[in-house]
Design an enzyme around this catalytic site. Structure first.
Site, PDB file in Angstrom:
ATOM      1  N   PHE A  37       0.840  -1.198   0.000  1.00 23.95           N
ATOM      2  CA  PHE A  37       0.000   0.000   0.000  1.00 23.95           C
ATOM      3  C   PHE A  37       0.880   1.256   0.000  1.00 23.95           C
ATOM      4  CE2 PHE A  37      -2.327   3.446   1.958  1.00 23.95           C
ATOM      5  CZ  PHE A  37      -3.589   3.363   1.396  1.00 23.95           C
ATOM      6  N   LEU A  84     -30.224  14.561  21.308  1.00 24.16           N
ATOM      7  CA  LEU A  84     -31.291  13.582  21.584  1.00 24.16           C
ATOM      8  C   LEU A  84     -31.671  13.628  23.051  1.00 24.16           C
ATOM      9  CD1 LEU A  84     -30.050  10.429  19.628  1.00 24.16           C
ATOM     10  CD2 LEU A  84     -31.841  12.014  18.962  1.00 24.16           C
ATOM     11  N   GLU A 113     -29.432   1.544  17.191  1.00 23.47           N
ATOM     12  CA  GLU A 113     -28.041   1.762  16.790  1.00 23.47           C
ATOM     13  C   GLU A 113     -27.163   1.928  18.023  1.00 23.47           C
ATOM     14  OE1 GLU A 113     -29.656   4.421  13.017  1.00 23.47           O
ATOM     15  OE2 GLU A 113     -28.410   5.350  14.542  1.00 23.47           O
ATOM     16  N   LYS A 115     -24.697   3.787  20.330  1.00 22.49           N
ATOM     17  CA  LYS A 115     -24.448   5.217  20.529  1.00 22.49           C
ATOM     18  C   LYS A 115     -22.952   5.413  20.766  1.00 22.49           C
ATOM     19  CE  LYS A 115     -25.906   9.249  23.138  1.00 22.49           C
ATOM     20  NZ  LYS A 115     -24.534   9.704  23.420  1.00 22.49           N
ATOM     21  N   ASP A 117     -19.365   6.954  21.364  1.00 25.09           N
ATOM     22  CA  ASP A 117     -18.961   8.022  22.274  1.00 25.09           C
ATOM     23  C   ASP A 117     -17.747   8.740  21.693  1.00 25.09           C
ATOM     24  OD1 ASP A 117     -18.921   9.625  24.468  1.00 25.09           O
ATOM     25  OD2 ASP A 117     -17.922   8.189  25.781  1.00 25.09           O
ATOM     26  N   ARG A 136     -20.428  19.717  15.182  1.00 25.09           N
ATOM     27  CA  ARG A 136     -21.756  20.102  15.666  1.00 25.09           C
ATOM     28  C   ARG A 136     -21.796  21.594  16.025  1.00 25.09           C
ATOM     29  NH1 ARG A 136     -26.004  17.589  18.117  1.00 25.09           N
ATOM     30  NH2 ARG A 136     -24.895  15.651  18.494  1.00 25.09           N
ATOM     31  N   GLU A 173     -20.194   9.801  13.858  1.00 25.28           N
ATOM     32  CA  GLU A 173     -19.372  10.050  15.045  1.00 25.28           C
ATOM     33  C   GLU A 173     -17.928   9.691  14.728  1.00 25.28           C
ATOM     34  OE1 GLU A 173     -20.240  11.247  19.179  1.00 25.28           O
ATOM     35  OE2 GLU A 173     -21.421  11.137  17.335  1.00 25.28           O
ATOM     36  N   TYR A 225     -24.377   7.349  10.555  1.00 28.42           N
ATOM     37  CA  TYR A 225     -25.652   6.778  11.006  1.00 28.42           C
ATOM     38  C   TYR A 225     -26.909   7.566  10.610  1.00 28.42           C
ATOM     39  CZ  TYR A 225     -24.309  10.062  14.746  1.00 28.42           C
ATOM     40  OH  TYR A 225     -23.879  11.169  15.441  1.00 28.42           O
ATOM     41  N   LYS A 288     -34.567   4.941  16.963  1.00 24.83           N
ATOM     42  CA  LYS A 288     -35.191   5.848  15.997  1.00 24.83           C
ATOM     43  C   LYS A 288     -36.409   5.192  15.355  1.00 24.83           C
ATOM     44  CE  LYS A 288     -30.698   7.789  14.652  1.00 24.83           C
ATOM     45  NZ  LYS A 288     -29.683   7.807  13.585  1.00 24.83           N
ATOM     46  N   LYS A 312     -29.157   5.595  27.773  1.00 27.85           N
ATOM     47  CA  LYS A 312     -27.793   5.669  28.306  1.00 27.85           C
ATOM     48  C   LYS A 312     -27.573   4.522  29.294  1.00 27.85           C
ATOM     49  CE  LYS A 312     -25.470   8.746  27.309  1.00 27.85           C
ATOM     50  NZ  LYS A 312     -25.309  10.166  27.525  1.00 27.85           N
ATOM     51  N   CYS A 406     -31.659  35.239  49.067  1.00 24.51           N
ATOM     52  CA  CYS A 406     -30.769  35.174  47.902  1.00 24.51           C
ATOM     53  C   CYS A 406     -29.314  35.362  48.349  1.00 24.51           C
ATOM     54  CB  CYS A 406     -31.154  36.261  46.900  1.00 24.51           C
ATOM     55  SG  CYS A 406     -30.036  36.352  45.487  1.00 24.51           S
ATOM     56  N   CYS A 409     -28.135  38.995  46.700  1.00 24.35           N
ATOM     57  CA  CYS A 409     -28.703  40.315  47.032  1.00 24.35           C
ATOM     58  C   CYS A 409     -29.479  40.326  48.346  1.00 24.35           C
ATOM     59  CB  CYS A 409     -29.602  40.802  45.887  1.00 24.35           C
ATOM     60  SG  CYS A 409     -31.105  39.829  45.678  1.00 24.35           S
ATOM     61  N   CYS A 424     -35.352  34.073  43.353  1.00 22.87           N
ATOM     62  CA  CYS A 424     -35.137  35.410  43.902  1.00 22.87           C
ATOM     63  C   CYS A 424     -35.989  36.357  43.065  1.00 22.87           C
ATOM     64  CB  CYS A 424     -33.663  35.804  43.807  1.00 22.87           C
ATOM     65  SG  CYS A 424     -33.393  37.554  44.135  1.00 22.87           S
ATOM     66  N   CYS A 430     -30.682  42.252  41.283  1.00 17.68           N
ATOM     67  CA  CYS A 430     -29.848  41.105  41.663  1.00 17.68           C
ATOM     68  C   CYS A 430     -28.761  40.899  40.589  1.00 17.68           C
ATOM     69  CB  CYS A 430     -30.716  39.857  41.794  1.00 17.68           C
ATOM     70  SG  CYS A 430     -29.816  38.420  42.390  1.00 17.68           S
TER      71      CYS A 430
END
Length: 668
Positions: A37, A84, A113, A115, A117, A136, A173, A225, A288, A312, A406, A409, A424, A430
């Protein structure tokens, strides 16, 4: 070798190398050795250097990157990159199905699918060639990282076959495989550099490097995806992914088409135990709706699609000591308690703070100072306390009591009926509320005033130059120049952007005001129905509740806002400065009441307009979009391929059915 021979050989080498790249990085089935290659690649690069007139941005040689430093420019997404909604239990997944069934009567197929990370990417192809890659960003616009993305060998520069659309987007991703991540961290530690916390951070950091030749060495991977475009080849999401695979994209073989929510839950259970065997990180499952017609029918909220969610996997959990609780004041006056923790390693990062959300959470946890608490990352992003080890509690421990006033203030806090948070009420004086409202006001989705960051706003406030959002329109160059790190160009950019914001349309100005519970979608609905701020001020609770998607909680918040003398004065001041507080003539010209009082359901596919365009036309002409058929439905706007169960209901309730042409005739 003459030019004709060179071009012929260059073309042959490019075709061979594209094919070998695909075999190795997408199919994992190499047919030649790495040495062979490399020899082909060296020959190609030598010929391209000798005959520069045959240069091509889509040549396999572009994958080695360049030593030239890049500056990423921001580009608007043609289709917003939404996030999502997250779910964490079987009950949440079944609730998702229930919500969908309320909005569509058709049988539902789901696509499950993995997900991944990593870091999200959107790739645009034209005539089979990669022309742009965007991160994004904030969902509305992202960084153009095309040069870096070309170094990722799993992403095709030129597509295979010929049945792909002329122009389309595909999203996915970008990740760093575990093997590469571990090797990279070992090298960094050897060189005395800090290791990356996790593969996600490593992938994101690599993609945003200024030197694409270094990105090439990071051996990033990419799974795709989601296909978008005006002329998609199929009306099923799963089918589109299968076609995309045939064009050379790396589409996961582990995705599954499911006929029921029970099948979806089986898929989740399987991967919850099997995920450790994957070569790349995943943190959940994406679910989906398969039918694109149903996706269009279900639509979107301001932040996410209604037709997809992510499940999740259970987050990693650790124990650490609670040192103290402090309180933050948001722009609407909402008080958020924050737990300050003994630093602890969790899911690849050091955690020192965790949100406690509100007083009820503190009471339910029965928190005491110096408690040993269990912390996990909600959605593996925001740390939260999920429990207390009471066996380790000191007998003299001091109970955590929620504050009455608060912290900024000193005003006595209030808690509105039916709400979880304390507030508050001192919105005018404030400090965090003032600066928070200004930050919201200048945001990209609101007034989009460039050059004003959090620090600059604080400086303007501390120096008495800006006490309300209206004060921004009084700023002069001589006010800005004395501020820290403020040059002449920066000052000019800020003042120019403030001036340009006078052209921002009414619906965004309404959102920018920061009325509690009035987000982008609600502001849009209000602006289209009550076409000026004067009409909005005069609206009664009943008038507001009758607007589509406006409930009593939102309506009461709007009325309270305009009953406040300070807020009324502020709006009048902004009107005097020239902000848009009514729909302009062009927008008003398109508004009619031809469909006033009519509740309309859209179903099927259409030839002249997209569903979103038809929905916009219904609203523009005073009608109301509804998602499901009932006795209250007035008209059924039917396209092609309408489901039989819908037609059954239409007949049962005696609802008038109209075609796209009939509809256009009604509003023309």
């Amino acid at each position: 070798m003459n030019k004709t021979e060179a071009l012929q050989r260059i073309t042959e080498l490019r075709e061979q190398l594209h094919k070998h790249n695909h075999n190795y990085y997408v199919l994992s089935q190499p047919t030649i050795s790495d040495f062979e290659f490399d020899m082909l690649m060296n020959e190609l690069m030598t010929l391209e250097k000798k005959f520069p007139e045959f240069a091509d941005d889509h040549s396999p040689s572009q994958r080695v990157g360049s030593d030239i430093n890049l500056e990423f420019k921001q580009v608007a997404h043609e289709y917003p990159m939404l996030s999502l909604g997250n779910t964490y239990s079987e009950e949440d997944v079944r609730d998702f199905e229930t919500r969908i069934q309320k909005l569509t009567e058709e049988p539902i197929q789901y696509v499950c699918e993995l997900k991944y990370d990593g870091t999200s990417i959107s790739l645009r192809y034209k005539n089979g060639k990669l022309v742009q890659a965007l991160t994004r960003g904030d969902g509305v616009q992202g960084d153009d990282v095309t040069t870096n993305v070309k170094t990722i060998k799993a992403i095709p520069l030129s597509l295979q076959g010929s049945d792909y659309p002329d122009e389309f987007e595909i999203r996915g991703e970008i990740m760093m495989p575990f093997q590469v991540f571990n090797q990279l961290n070992a090298e960094r530690e050897e060189q005395g550099e800090s290791p990356f916390a996790n593969p996600r951070n490593a992938a994101s950091g690599s993609l945003k490097m200024q030197n694409s030749s270094i990105v090439a060495k990071r051996q990033l991977d990419c799974y795709l995806y989601y296909l978008l475009g005006k002329q998609l080849p199929a009306r099923e999401h799963f089918k589109n992914l299968e076609l995309a695979r045939s064009w050379g994209f790396k589409i996961s073989e582990d995705s599954k088409l499911c006929q029921s929510i029970d099948e979806v839950l089986d898929f989740i259970k399987y991967w919850d135990t099997k995920r450790e065997e994957l070569p790349v990180p995943i943190d959940g499952i994406v679910i989906k709706v398969n039918s694109i017609d149903q996706q269009e029918e279900l639509g979107y909220t301001a932040k996410s699609p209604r037709w997809a969610i992510s499940y999740k996997f259970k987050a990693e959990q650790v124990a650490t000591r609670l040192l103290s609780v402090t309180y933050q004041v948001g722009r609407t006056g909402s008080i958020t308690p924050v737990a300050n923790l003994e630093p602890v390693q969790l899911a690849g990062t050091v955690v020192k703070r965790a949100s406690l959300h509100n007083s009820d959470i503190i009471a339910n946890l029965d928190l005491n100072l110096n408690d040993f608490v269990y912390v996990e990352k909600g959605g593996e992003i925001i740390p939260k306390i999920v429990g207390v080890d009471v066996d380790q509690r000191d007998g003299n421990a001091e109970k955590i009591e929620f504050i009455d006033t608060c912290p900024e203030c000193g005003t006595e806090l209030i808690r509105l009926e039916g709400e979880a948070n304390h507030y508050c009420p001192n919105s005018v004086f404030c400090p965090p509320q003032i600066t928070g409202r200004i930050e919201h006001f200048i945001g990209r989705k609101a007034m989009n005033i460039d050059g004003l960051g959090e620090e600059t706003i604080d400086l303007l406030y501390q120096n008495g130059l800006v006490k309300t959002i209206a004060d921004l329109y009084k700023l002069k160059k001589e006010d800005l120049l004395p501020l820290d790190r403020m040059g002449e160009k920066s000052a000019d950019r800020i003042l120019s952007s403030i001036q340009e914001s006078l052209n921002v349309p009414y619906e965004r100005v309404l959102f920018a005001l920061g009325i509690r519970h009035v987000g982008q979608t609600v502001a849009k609905k209000l602006a289209k129905t009550l076409t000026s701020v004067q009409a909005l001020k005069a609206a009664s609770l009943e008038d507001l509740v009758n607007i589509d998607e406006i409930g009593e909680k939102i309506a009461k918040s709007i009325i309270l806002f305009f009953e406040d003398e300070a807020q009324n004065n502020l709006v009048n001041e902004l009107i005097a400065h020239g902000l848009q507080f009514e729909l302009n003539e062009e927008e008003l010209a398109g508004q009619t009441n031809k469909l006033e009082g009519l509740s309309i359901v859209i179903s099927g596919s259409f030839s002249l307009h997209s569903r979103d365009e038809l929905k916009a036309l219904i609203e523009q002409n005073g009608g109301k979009n509804t998602s499901s058929i009932s006795k209250k439905t007035d008209l059924f706007l039917a396209g092609e391929k309408v489901g039989p169960s819908k037609l059954e209901k239409v007949e049962k309730f005696g609802i008038k059915t109209i075609s796209e042409q009939d509809f256009i005739q009604m509003i023309s």
